[in-house]
Scaffold this motif. Sequence first.
Motif, PDB file in Angstrom:
ATOM      1  N   LEU A   7       0.715  -0.893  -0.304  1.00  0.00           N
ATOM      2  CA  LEU A   7       0.047  -0.335   0.019  1.00  0.00           C
ATOM      3  C   LEU A   7       0.702   1.286   0.261  1.00  0.00           C
ATOM      4  O   LEU A   7       0.370   2.575  -0.499  1.00  0.00           O
ATOM      5  N   ALA A   8       2.100   1.172   0.199  1.00  0.00           N
ATOM      6  CA  ALA A   8       2.834   2.691   0.647  1.00  0.00           C
ATOM      7  C   ALA A   8       3.305   2.327  -0.446  1.00  0.00           C
ATOM      8  O   ALA A   8       3.489   4.339  -0.911  1.00  0.00           O
ATOM      9  N   VAL A   9       3.375   1.963  -2.074  1.00  0.00           N
ATOM     10  CA  VAL A   9       3.107   2.014  -2.751  1.00  0.00           C
ATOM     11  C   VAL A   9       2.953   3.125  -3.708  1.00  0.00           C
ATOM     12  O   VAL A   9       2.234   4.517  -5.113  1.00  0.00           O
ATOM     13  N   LEU A  10       1.082   3.425  -3.413  1.00  0.00           N
ATOM     14  CA  LEU A  10      -0.128   4.763  -3.953  1.00  0.00           C
ATOM     15  C   LEU A  10       0.639   5.864  -3.463  1.00  0.00           C
ATOM     16  O   LEU A  10       0.462   6.625  -4.326  1.00  0.00           O
ATOM     17  N   PRO A  11       1.349   6.245  -2.469  1.00  0.00           N
ATOM     18  CA  PRO A  11       1.581   8.048  -2.074  1.00  0.00           C
ATOM     19  C   PRO A  11       2.115   8.453  -3.631  1.00  0.00           C
ATOM     20  O   PRO A  11       2.528   9.067  -4.012  1.00  0.00           O
ATOM     21  N   VAL A  12       3.451   7.224  -3.408  1.00  0.00           N
ATOM     22  CA  VAL A  12       4.588   7.622  -4.625  1.00  0.00           C
ATOM     23  C   VAL A  12       3.995   7.530  -5.321  1.00  0.00           C
ATOM     24  O   VAL A  12       4.042   8.918  -6.711  1.00  0.00           O
ATOM     25  N   ALA A  13       2.997   7.110  -5.924  1.00  0.00           N
ATOM     26  CA  ALA A  13       2.035   6.470  -8.120  1.00  0.00           C
ATOM     27  C   ALA A  13       1.370   7.705  -7.915  1.00  0.00           C
ATOM     28  O   ALA A  13       1.501   8.723  -9.318  1.00  0.00           O
ATOM     29  N   ALA A  14       0.758   7.782  -6.785  1.00  0.00           N
ATOM     30  CA  ALA A  14       0.141   9.535  -6.511  1.00  0.00           C
ATOM     31  C   ALA A  14       0.300  10.271  -7.159  1.00  0.00           C
ATOM     32  O   ALA A  14       0.288  11.806  -7.719  1.00  0.00           O
ATOM     33  N   PHE A  15       2.443  10.859  -6.428  1.00  0.00           N
ATOM     34  CA  PHE A  15       2.777  11.905  -5.982  1.00  0.00           C
ATOM     35  C   PHE A  15       3.453  12.048  -7.675  1.00  0.00           C
ATOM     36  O   PHE A  15       2.708  13.349  -7.984  1.00  0.00           O
ATOM     37  N   PHE A  16       3.484  10.637  -8.687  1.00  0.00           N
ATOM     38  CA  PHE A  16       4.354  11.689  -9.775  1.00  0.00           C
ATOM     39  C   PHE A  16       2.621  11.581 -10.488  1.00  0.00           C
ATOM     40  O   PHE A  16       3.776  11.836 -12.031  1.00  0.00           O
ATOM     41  N   SER A  17       1.610  11.071 -10.627  1.00  0.00           N
ATOM     42  CA  SER A  17       0.894  11.013 -11.763  1.00  0.00           C
ATOM     43  C   SER A  17       0.422  12.161 -11.473  1.00  0.00           C
ATOM     44  O   SER A  17      -0.820  12.547 -12.309  1.00  0.00           O
ATOM     45  N   PHE A  34      -6.312  22.461  -9.111  1.00  0.00           N
ATOM     46  CA  PHE A  34      -6.041  21.211  -9.609  1.00  0.00           C
ATOM     47  C   PHE A  34      -5.301  20.184  -8.600  1.00  0.00           C
ATOM     48  O   PHE A  34      -5.054  19.421  -7.145  1.00  0.00           O
ATOM     49  N   LEU A  35      -4.284  20.789  -8.726  1.00  0.00           N
ATOM     50  CA  LEU A  35      -2.787  20.133  -7.602  1.00  0.00           C
ATOM     51  C   LEU A  35      -3.457  20.261  -6.706  1.00  0.00           C
ATOM     52  O   LEU A  35      -2.736  19.476  -5.452  1.00  0.00           O
ATOM     53  N   MET A  36      -3.538  21.084  -6.210  1.00  0.00           N
ATOM     54  CA  MET A  36      -2.919  21.214  -4.784  1.00  0.00           C
ATOM     55  C   MET A  36      -4.373  20.751  -3.961  1.00  0.00           C
ATOM     56  O   MET A  36      -4.078  20.436  -2.869  1.00  0.00           O
ATOM     57  N   VAL A  37      -5.219  20.753  -4.620  1.00  0.00           N
ATOM     58  CA  VAL A  37      -6.491  19.499  -4.067  1.00  0.00           C
ATOM     59  C   VAL A  37      -6.114  18.061  -3.948  1.00  0.00           C
ATOM     60  O   VAL A  37      -6.369  17.002  -3.254  1.00  0.00           O
ATOM     61  N   TRP A  38      -5.448  17.453  -5.071  1.00  0.00           N
ATOM     62  CA  TRP A  38      -4.885  16.449  -5.798  1.00  0.00           C
ATOM     63  C   TRP A  38      -3.681  15.564  -4.106  1.00  0.00           C
ATOM     64  O   TRP A  38      -3.713  15.050  -3.355  1.00  0.00           O
ATOM     65  N   ASN A  39      -2.813  16.800  -4.067  1.00  0.00           N
ATOM     66  CA  ASN A  39      -2.213  16.939  -3.097  1.00  0.00           C
ATOM     67  C   ASN A  39      -2.626  16.878  -1.226  1.00  0.00           C
ATOM     68  O   ASN A  39      -1.674  16.130  -0.962  1.00  0.00           O
ATOM     69  N   VAL A  40      -2.786  17.411  -1.335  1.00  0.00           N
ATOM     70  CA  VAL A  40      -3.386  17.673   0.330  1.00  0.00           C
ATOM     71  C   VAL A  40      -4.676  16.109   0.211  1.00  0.00           C
ATOM     72  O   VAL A  40      -4.824  16.400   1.254  1.00  0.00           O
ATOM     73  N   SER A  41      -5.249  15.787  -0.773  1.00  0.00           N
ATOM     74  CA  SER A  41      -5.873  15.067  -0.514  1.00  0.00           C
ATOM     75  C   SER A  41      -5.190  14.052   0.020  1.00  0.00           C
ATOM     76  O   SER A  41      -4.902  13.231   0.353  1.00  0.00           O
ATOM     77  N   TRP A  42      -3.923  13.932  -1.414  1.00  0.00           N
ATOM     78  CA  TRP A  42      -3.552  12.012  -0.745  1.00  0.00           C
ATOM     79  C   TRP A  42      -2.416  12.511   0.276  1.00  0.00           C
ATOM     80  O   TRP A  42      -1.842  11.852   0.899  1.00  0.00           O
ATOM     81  N   LEU A  43      -2.429  13.443   0.690  1.00  0.00           N
ATOM     82  CA  LEU A  43      -1.456  13.829   2.151  1.00  0.00           C
ATOM     83  C   LEU A  43      -2.517  13.405   2.855  1.00  0.00           C
ATOM     84  O   LEU A  43      -1.911  12.032   4.239  1.00  0.00           O
ATOM     85  N   VAL A  44      -3.239  13.246   2.926  1.00  0.00           N
ATOM     86  CA  VAL A  44      -4.705  12.703   4.088  1.00  0.00           C
ATOM     87  C   VAL A  44      -5.126  11.359   4.134  1.00  0.00           C
ATOM     88  O   VAL A  44      -4.793  10.935   4.802  1.00  0.00           O
ATOM     89  N   LEU A  45      -4.568  10.814   2.459  1.00  0.00           N
ATOM     90  CA  LEU A  45      -5.114   9.659   2.688  1.00  0.00           C
ATOM     91  C   LEU A  45      -3.877   8.999   2.366  1.00  0.00           C
ATOM     92  O   LEU A  45      -2.887   7.422   3.411  1.00  0.00           O
ATOM     93  N   THR A  46      -2.490   9.000   2.618  1.00  0.00           N
ATOM     94  CA  THR A  46      -1.010   8.911   3.269  1.00  0.00           C
ATOM     95  C   THR A  46      -0.873   8.983   4.798  1.00  0.00           C
ATOM     96  O   THR A  46      -0.937   7.178   5.292  1.00  0.00           O
ATOM     97  N   SER A  47      -1.847   9.500   4.656  1.00  0.00           N
ATOM     98  CA  SER A  47      -1.340   8.965   6.728  1.00  0.00           C
ATOM     99  C   SER A  47      -2.665   7.882   6.866  1.00  0.00           C
ATOM    100  O   SER A  47      -2.357   7.029   7.637  1.00  0.00           O
ATOM    101  N   LEU A  48      -3.611   7.453   6.363  1.00  0.00           N
ATOM    102  CA  LEU A  48      -4.797   6.574   6.547  1.00  0.00           C
ATOM    103  C   LEU A  48      -4.001   5.298   5.656  1.00  0.00           C
ATOM    104  O   LEU A  48      -3.804   4.456   6.903  1.00  0.00           O
ATOM    105  N   ILE A  49      -3.153   5.378   5.229  1.00  0.00           N
ATOM    106  CA  ILE A  49      -2.430   4.284   4.783  1.00  0.00           C
ATOM    107  C   ILE A  49      -1.582   3.334   5.872  1.00  0.00           C
ATOM    108  O   ILE A  49      -1.419   2.398   6.111  1.00  0.00           O
TER     109      ILE A  49
END
Length: 69
Positions: A7-17, A34-49
């Motif tokens: 699951l740790a691969v997901l945030p890395v893939a999201a960062f590059f995509s 959009f990019l700000m929303v994307w990064n903030v969303s993945w910041l929260v999702l990374t914590s959950l992962i």
Amino acid sequence: MKSAKWLAVLPVAAFFSGGWLSSVAPTFVLGMPFLMVWNVSWLVLTSLILFVIDRAEGDLDAQAAGGTR
């Protein structure tokens, strides 16, 4: 549950995509770029992962020690 580490691969893939996705996504989402929303969303999702990975690893540690968690 060794597969939880993958699951740790997901945030890395999201960062590059995110950069590629921002070229095809709408310019603004909820009034923010959009990019700000994307990064903030993945910041929260990374914590959950990471929480899920920690819980899965904790279960393995308890099993190795012979106890239950």
